[in-house]
Design a protein around this motif. Structure first.
Motif, PDB file in Angstrom:
ATOM      1  N   GLU A 219      56.961  43.528  34.394  1.00 27.08           N
ATOM      2  CA  GLU A 219      55.708  43.161  34.269  1.00 27.08           C
ATOM      3  C   GLU A 219      54.526  44.269  34.968  1.00 27.08           C
ATOM      4  OE1 GLU A 219      54.459  40.228  33.178  1.00 27.08           O
ATOM      5  OE2 GLU A 219      56.795  39.549  32.820  1.00 27.08           O
ATOM      6  N   GLY A 220      55.122  45.272  35.476  1.00 30.14           N
ATOM      7  CA  GLY A 220      54.244  46.512  36.011  1.00 30.14           C
ATOM      8  C   GLY A 220      53.916  46.230  37.331  1.00 30.14           C
ATOM      9  N   ALA A 221      53.115  47.112  38.080  1.00 31.29           N
ATOM     10  CA  ALA A 221      52.777  47.117  39.352  1.00 31.29           C
ATOM     11  C   ALA A 221      51.920  46.002  39.694  1.00 31.29           C
ATOM     12  CB  ALA A 221      52.262  48.342  39.823  1.00 31.29           C
ATOM     13  N   LEU A 222      51.676  45.475  41.048  1.00 27.96           N
ATOM     14  CA  LEU A 222      50.669  44.471  41.379  1.00 27.96           C
ATOM     15  C   LEU A 222      49.932  45.113  42.289  1.00 27.96           C
ATOM     16  CD1 LEU A 222      53.304  41.639  42.517  1.00 27.96           C
ATOM     17  CD2 LEU A 222      52.031  41.908  40.174  1.00 27.96           C
ATOM     18  N   ARG A 223      48.426  44.690  42.066  1.00 28.35           N
ATOM     19  CA  ARG A 223      47.355  45.126  42.980  1.00 28.35           C
ATOM     20  C   ARG A 223      46.730  44.211  43.782  1.00 28.35           C
ATOM     21  NH1 ARG A 223      49.066  49.931  42.384  1.00 28.35           N
ATOM     22  NH2 ARG A 223      49.226  50.941  40.296  1.00 28.35           N
ATOM     23  N   GLY A 224      46.228  44.344  44.783  1.00 29.79           N
ATOM     24  CA  GLY A 224      45.464  43.394  45.637  1.00 29.79           C
ATOM     25  C   GLY A 224      46.634  42.663  46.432  1.00 29.79           C
TER      26      GLY A 224
END
Length: 253
Positions: A219-224
């Motif tokens: 899914e890719g990197a998470l932010r926040g």
């Protein structure tokens, strides 16, 4: 390229190494034979550029992408870095071993972290490691040393639609502060994982980390900050607010 080392390419730590006992490194002919054997079993890779044998390197073509295989006999060997973790190997393994390094070719070096490049390189390296009877595979961004047949099994399962081989393409380290931290995940998604393991034994925490790594690679990197639920129903609280390159995760209470 001289004496099996890489001159001016700036690609150290972005590929993988095949580790051999002293004197066991292959030459170009051995690599050619290994590729022909793999092709007979349906894995198509080939030599796309072959300089004079004394230079000790080859350019290999696989799935339309080129990779450099350096430090072949008779060129000088590369000395492998100390491992962050060993998988399927004893702690005494590695004394006096030599490395042959496989890395993205110069024209795709800037895309070394792109998943098609990572997948192709992992598959090519796995096949070579087994065919050439390497002692271990080192995935350089993670500093992991892996027994070749285990590496090939998990990589080939991933390429066939299975789970990401977190044991091998990342390293997991238990820290004194009670966290489990990755090395090498940043190479793939731009974030390392810090998993708070309070209340979990080491094996359970590692299994959770591997499921989370599989999710993040997909899914890719998470932010926040956000909550997330894994396919098995475990709900996690994830935060990258303080440092976007580090994802802190805890199990929701």
């Amino acid at each position: 390229m001289a004496n099996g080392t890489i001159a001016g390419r700036g690609r150290a730590g972005r590929g993988m190494s095949l580790l051999f006992a002293a004197g066991e490194r292959p030459d170009a002919t051995a690599v050619e034979d290994a590729l022909e054997s793999a092709a007979a079993n349906g894995v198509k890779s080939s030599i796309s550029y072959r300089p004079d044998v004394s230079e000790g390197w080859l350019e290999l073509l696989s799935s339309g992408l080129t990779f450099d295989l350096v430090a072949l006999q008779p060129a000088d060997a590369l000395v492998p870095d100390r491992p962050v973790q060993r998988i399927g190997m004893g702690e005494e393994s590695g004394s006096g071993w030599e490395a042959v390094s496989l890395m993205p070719g110069e024209h795709i070096a800037s895309g070394a972290t792109m998943m098609p490049v990572v997948r192709t390189m992992a598959g090519l390296g796995a096949g070579l490691a087994v065919s050439l009877s390497a002692r271990a595979v080192c995935w350089e961004p993670a500093g992991s040393w892996v027994e070749p047949h285990f590496f090939a099994k998990t990589v080939n399962a991933w390429l066939g639609g299975g789970a990401f081989p977190a044991l091998g393409l990342t390293s997991l380290t238990h820290k004194a502060d009670g966290t489990l931290r990755t090395t090498g995940l940043f190479h793939l998604i731009g974030q390392e994982l810090v998993l708070e393991t309070e209340g979990s034994d080491g094996a359970t925490a590692a299994k959770l980390a591997m499921r989370l790594i599989d999710h993040l690679v997909s899914e890719g990197a998470l932010r926040g900050q956000r909550s997330m639920t894994l396919p098995d129903g475990v709900t996690l609280i994830a935060s990258a607010e303080e440092d976007p390159g580090t994802l802190w995760v805890r199990i929701a209470s």
